[in-house]
Design a protein around this motif. Structure first.
Motif, PDB file in Angstrom:
ATOM      1  N   LYS A   2      19.332  24.716  11.055  1.00 28.17           N
ATOM      2  CA  LYS A   2      20.534  23.923  11.313  1.00 28.17           C
ATOM      3  C   LYS A   2      21.203  24.412  12.588  1.00 28.17           C
ATOM      4  O   LYS A   2      21.248  25.609  12.857  1.00 28.17           O
ATOM      5  CB  LYS A   2      21.500  24.062  10.137  1.00 28.17           C
ATOM      6  CG  LYS A   2      22.803  23.335  10.312  1.00 28.17           C
ATOM      7  CD  LYS A   2      23.728  23.553   9.135  1.00 28.17           C
ATOM      8  CE  LYS A   2      24.497  24.828   9.330  1.00 28.17           C
ATOM      9  NZ  LYS A   2      25.644  25.003   8.453  1.00 28.17           N
ATOM     10  N   VAL A   3      21.735  23.467  13.356  1.00 25.75           N
ATOM     11  CA  VAL A   3      22.538  23.809  14.536  1.00 25.75           C
ATOM     12  C   VAL A   3      23.852  23.032  14.484  1.00 25.75           C
ATOM     13  O   VAL A   3      23.933  21.971  13.873  1.00 25.75           O
ATOM     14  CB  VAL A   3      21.818  23.508  15.872  1.00 25.75           C
ATOM     15  CG1 VAL A   3      20.562  24.336  16.018  1.00 25.75           C
ATOM     16  CG2 VAL A   3      21.500  22.036  16.014  1.00 25.75           C
ATOM     17  N   PHE A   4      24.855  23.586  15.110  1.00 32.60           N
ATOM     18  CA  PHE A   4      26.147  22.938  15.237  1.00 32.60           C
ATOM     19  C   PHE A   4      26.266  22.442  16.675  1.00 32.60           C
ATOM     20  O   PHE A   4      26.045  23.199  17.615  1.00 32.60           O
ATOM     21  CB  PHE A   4      27.274  23.928  14.928  1.00 32.60           C
ATOM     22  CG  PHE A   4      28.642  23.324  15.077  1.00 32.60           C
ATOM     23  CD1 PHE A   4      29.246  22.695  14.004  1.00 32.60           C
ATOM     24  CD2 PHE A   4      29.317  23.376  16.285  1.00 32.60           C
ATOM     25  CE1 PHE A   4      30.518  22.126  14.126  1.00 32.60           C
ATOM     26  CE2 PHE A   4      30.575  22.815  16.432  1.00 32.60           C
ATOM     27  CZ  PHE A   4      31.177  22.193  15.346  1.00 32.60           C
ATOM     28  N   ILE A   5      26.598  21.169  16.837  1.00 31.60           N
ATOM     29  CA  ILE A   5      26.757  20.590  18.175  1.00 31.60           C
ATOM     30  C   ILE A   5      28.136  19.946  18.270  1.00 31.60           C
ATOM     31  O   ILE A   5      28.505  19.129  17.423  1.00 31.60           O
ATOM     32  CB  ILE A   5      25.683  19.520  18.469  1.00 31.60           C
ATOM     33  CG1 ILE A   5      24.292  20.131  18.447  1.00 31.60           C
ATOM     34  CG2 ILE A   5      25.939  18.865  19.817  1.00 31.60           C
ATOM     35  CD1 ILE A   5      23.187  19.128  18.687  1.00 31.60           C
ATOM     36  N   GLY A   6      28.875  20.300  19.293  1.00 33.47           N
ATOM     37  CA  GLY A   6      30.188  19.701  19.522  1.00 33.47           C
ATOM     38  C   GLY A   6      30.050  18.321  20.131  1.00 33.47           C
ATOM     39  O   GLY A   6      30.276  18.139  21.323  1.00 33.47           O
ATOM     40  N   THR A  33      16.196  14.339  18.882  1.00 36.54           N
ATOM     41  CA  THR A  33      15.244  15.440  19.077  1.00 36.54           C
ATOM     42  C   THR A  33      15.296  16.410  17.907  1.00 36.54           C
ATOM     43  O   THR A  33      14.259  16.808  17.365  1.00 36.54           O
ATOM     44  CB  THR A  33      15.537  16.176  20.403  1.00 36.54           C
ATOM     45  OG1 THR A  33      15.442  15.241  21.477  1.00 36.54           O
ATOM     46  CG2 THR A  33      14.569  17.328  20.619  1.00 36.54           C
ATOM     47  N   LEU A  34      16.494  16.798  17.507  1.00 34.49           N
ATOM     48  CA  LEU A  34      16.634  17.707  16.362  1.00 34.49           C
ATOM     49  C   LEU A  34      16.073  17.080  15.092  1.00 34.49           C
ATOM     50  O   LEU A  34      15.398  17.753  14.308  1.00 34.49           O
ATOM     51  CB  LEU A  34      18.100  18.102  16.168  1.00 34.49           C
ATOM     52  CG  LEU A  34      18.680  19.005  17.250  1.00 34.49           C
ATOM     53  CD1 LEU A  34      20.189  19.083  17.128  1.00 34.49           C
ATOM     54  CD2 LEU A  34      18.050  20.384  17.182  1.00 34.49           C
ATOM     55  N   CYS A  41      21.450  18.808  12.060  1.00 35.35           N
ATOM     56  CA  CYS A  41      22.489  18.842  13.088  1.00 35.35           C
ATOM     57  C   CYS A  41      23.839  18.710  12.405  1.00 35.35           C
ATOM     58  O   CYS A  41      24.134  17.684  11.798  1.00 35.35           O
ATOM     59  CB  CYS A  41      22.273  17.708  14.078  1.00 35.35           C
ATOM     60  SG  CYS A  41      23.586  17.551  15.301  1.00 35.35           S
ATOM     61  N   GLU A  42      24.660  19.754  12.495  1.00 38.42           N
ATOM     62  CA  GLU A  42      26.029  19.672  11.996  1.00 38.42           C
ATOM     63  C   GLU A  42      26.919  19.299  13.182  1.00 38.42           C
ATOM     64  O   GLU A  42      27.065  20.078  14.116  1.00 38.42           O
ATOM     65  CB  GLU A  42      26.491  20.984  11.384  1.00 38.42           C
ATOM     66  CG  GLU A  42      27.886  20.894  10.822  1.00 38.42           C
ATOM     67  CD  GLU A  42      28.362  22.161  10.140  1.00 38.42           C
ATOM     68  OE1 GLU A  42      29.545  22.203   9.784  1.00 38.42           O
ATOM     69  OE2 GLU A  42      27.574  23.105   9.962  1.00 38.42           O
ATOM     70  N   SER A  70      20.710  11.771  10.096  1.00 42.17           N
ATOM     71  CA  SER A  70      20.280  12.902  10.923  1.00 42.17           C
ATOM     72  C   SER A  70      21.315  14.019  10.990  1.00 42.17           C
ATOM     73  O   SER A  70      21.059  15.062  11.567  1.00 42.17           O
ATOM     74  CB  SER A  70      19.992  12.427  12.353  1.00 42.17           C
ATOM     75  OG  SER A  70      18.986  11.443  12.361  1.00 42.17           O
ATOM     76  N   LEU A  71      22.490  13.774  10.415  1.00 37.34           N
ATOM     77  CA  LEU A  71      23.582  14.740  10.534  1.00 37.34           C
ATOM     78  C   LEU A  71      23.827  15.448   9.213  1.00 37.34           C
ATOM     79  O   LEU A  71      23.757  14.850   8.149  1.00 37.34           O
ATOM     80  CB  LEU A  71      24.868  14.034  10.993  1.00 37.34           C
ATOM     81  CG  LEU A  71      24.782  13.313  12.334  1.00 37.34           C
ATOM     82  CD1 LEU A  71      26.073  12.559  12.616  1.00 37.34           C
ATOM     83  CD2 LEU A  71      24.475  14.282  13.458  1.00 37.34           C
TER      84      LEU A  71
END
Length: 162
Positions: A2-6, A33-34, A41-42, A70-71
């Motif tokens: 998991k990644v956090f994207i602003g 892409t994620l 994707c958070e 996707s989120l």
């Protein structure tokens, strides 16, 4: 895993206002892409700021809604429901050019009243607060889904039917 994207917004005018240096299309590419890589994707997102317009809110709603598969979003808690400022943003500096971190924290925690640039921004933010107070989060509904449902209710009340 998991990644956090602003991501902040699905509206280019909001991204520009925040000086994000990125486009809605680039955010979409990152999410795609994620998703293809199987990485959750958070998203960090800001629904309201002192200049929010109905058009921007609709654009953000549409962007986030089309990407919900996707989120990743926490089931409960997390994030804020109120008007928001990005720390050191042009908006914060516009209202309070000499703001300290402590002052900023007091603004975010609603200890200092929020200013609005327009009546529309004030109306939208306040009406969103009313929708939140009268809308119950459903079992197994994550925070992003819940907030999007509340935004949809608000947009419908504003005459934008989705």
């Amino acid at each position: 895993y998991k990644v956090f994207i602003g991501i902040e917004s699905g509206s280019q005018s909001v991204l520009d206002r925040y000086n994000k240096g990125i486009t809605v299309e680039q955010n979409q590419l990152a999410i795609n892409t994620l998703h293809k890589l199987g990485i959750k994707c958070e998203p960090g997102y800001i629904l309201f700021d002192p200049a929010t317009t109905l058009k921007e809110l609709h654009e953000t709603y549409s962007f986030l809604s089309k990407n919900t598969n996707s989120l990743f979003a926490p089931m409960q808690g997390g994030g804020r429901n109120q008007l928001y400022f990005i720390h050191n943003s042009p908006l914060l500096k516009f209202f309070w050019p000499h703001a300290t971190s402590l002052f900023y924290d007091n603004v975010v925690e609603e200890k200092i009243p929020y200013p609005y640039l327009t009546y529309e921004a004030k109306r939208l933010c306040e009406n969103y607060g009313l929708v939140l107070k009268t809308t119950t989060q459903m079992p197994n509904e994550n925070m992003l889904e819940y907030r999007l449902r509340c935004i949809k209710i608000l947009l419908n009340k504003e005459g934008v039917f989705i």
